[in-house]
Motif scaffolding. Structure first.
Motif, short mmCIF file in Angstrom:
data_model
loop_
_atom_site.label_atom_id
_atom_site.label_comp_id
_atom_site.label_asym_id
_atom_site.label_seq_id
_atom_site.Cartn_x
_atom_site.Cartn_y
_atom_site.Cartn_z
N PHE A 159 28.83 90.63 -0.70
CA PHE A 159 27.83 90.04 -1.61
C PHE A 159 26.52 89.80 -0.86
O PHE A 159 25.44 90.16 -1.34
N ALA A 160 26.62 89.19 0.31
CA ALA A 160 25.41 88.90 1.10
C ALA A 160 24.71 90.20 1.50
O ALA A 160 23.48 90.30 1.44
N ARG A 161 25.48 91.21 1.91
CA ARG A 161 24.89 92.49 2.30
C ARG A 161 24.10 93.08 1.12
O ARG A 161 23.00 93.59 1.29
N LYS A 162 24.67 93.02 -0.07
CA LYS A 162 23.98 93.55 -1.26
C LYS A 162 22.67 92.81 -1.48
O LYS A 162 21.64 93.40 -1.79
N LYS A 163 22.69 91.48 -1.33
CA LYS A 163 21.46 90.70 -1.51
C LYS A 163 20.41 91.08 -0.47
O LYS A 163 19.23 91.15 -0.78
N PHE A 164 20.84 91.34 0.77
CA PHE A 164 19.90 91.77 1.80
C PHE A 164 19.30 93.13 1.45
O PHE A 164 18.11 93.36 1.64
N GLU A 165 20.14 94.03 0.94
CA GLU A 165 19.66 95.36 0.56
C GLU A 165 18.64 95.27 -0.58
O GLU A 165 17.68 96.03 -0.62
N GLU A 166 18.85 94.34 -1.51
CA GLU A 166 18.00 94.20 -2.69
C GLU A 166 16.74 93.35 -2.46
O GLU A 166 15.86 93.34 -3.31
N THR A 167 16.67 92.63 -1.35
CA THR A 167 15.60 91.65 -1.15
C THR A 167 14.81 91.98 0.12
O THR A 167 15.17 91.53 1.22
N PRO A 168 13.72 92.73 -0.01
CA PRO A 168 12.92 93.10 1.16
C PRO A 168 12.42 91.90 1.97
O PRO A 168 12.26 92.00 3.19
N SER A 169 12.21 90.77 1.33
CA SER A 169 11.70 89.60 2.06
C SER A 169 12.74 89.03 3.04
O SER A 169 12.39 88.19 3.87
N TYR A 170 13.99 89.49 2.98
CA TYR A 170 15.01 89.05 3.92
C TYR A 170 15.08 89.95 5.16
O TYR A 170 15.75 89.62 6.12
N HIS A 171 14.40 91.07 5.12
CA HIS A 171 14.55 92.07 6.18
C HIS A 171 14.06 91.57 7.53
O HIS A 171 14.48 92.09 8.57
N ASP A 172 13.20 90.55 7.56
CA ASP A 172 12.73 90.02 8.85
C ASP A 172 13.85 89.36 9.64
O ASP A 172 13.77 89.27 10.87
N VAL A 173 14.89 88.89 8.98
CA VAL A 173 16.01 88.25 9.68
C VAL A 173 17.28 89.09 9.68
O VAL A 173 18.30 88.67 10.22
#
Length: 92
Positions: free
Chosen positions: A74-88
């Protein structure tokens, strides 16, 4: 939405011993948190609670200058869908 509380290696809603929703993570080395599990009870499903829990870990990682390895699907999917998380996002 109900208050997100912090426990030992987790953020949760409800009671720590029996949460209505939770996300668990662990330190992996000195610079990384690994998200291992996300769960949301039926009474809180489809309210964006899981997404809010992921966001809380992202904010926590930023505050502590850490990267995140989202092993939980679930978390991986959210990271894939949310570019603003890519910094972390610690990409392997």
């Amino acid at each position: 939405m109900e208050e997100i509380k912090q426990g030992n290696g987790q953020f949760f809603i409800g009671e720590e011993a029996n949460p209505d929703a939770e996300i668990t993570f662990e330190e992996s080395g000195s610079h990384t948190y690994t998200i291992t599990h996300t769960a949301v009870s039926d009474k809180l499903k489809n309210q964006g609670v899981g997404s809010q829990l992921v966001k809380r870990v992202v904010d926590y990682a930023r505050q502590n200058d850490k990267q995140i390895d989202p092993v939980c699907s679930f978390a991986r999917k959210k990271f894939e869908e949310t570019p603003s998380y890519h910094d972390v996002w610690k990409v392997k």
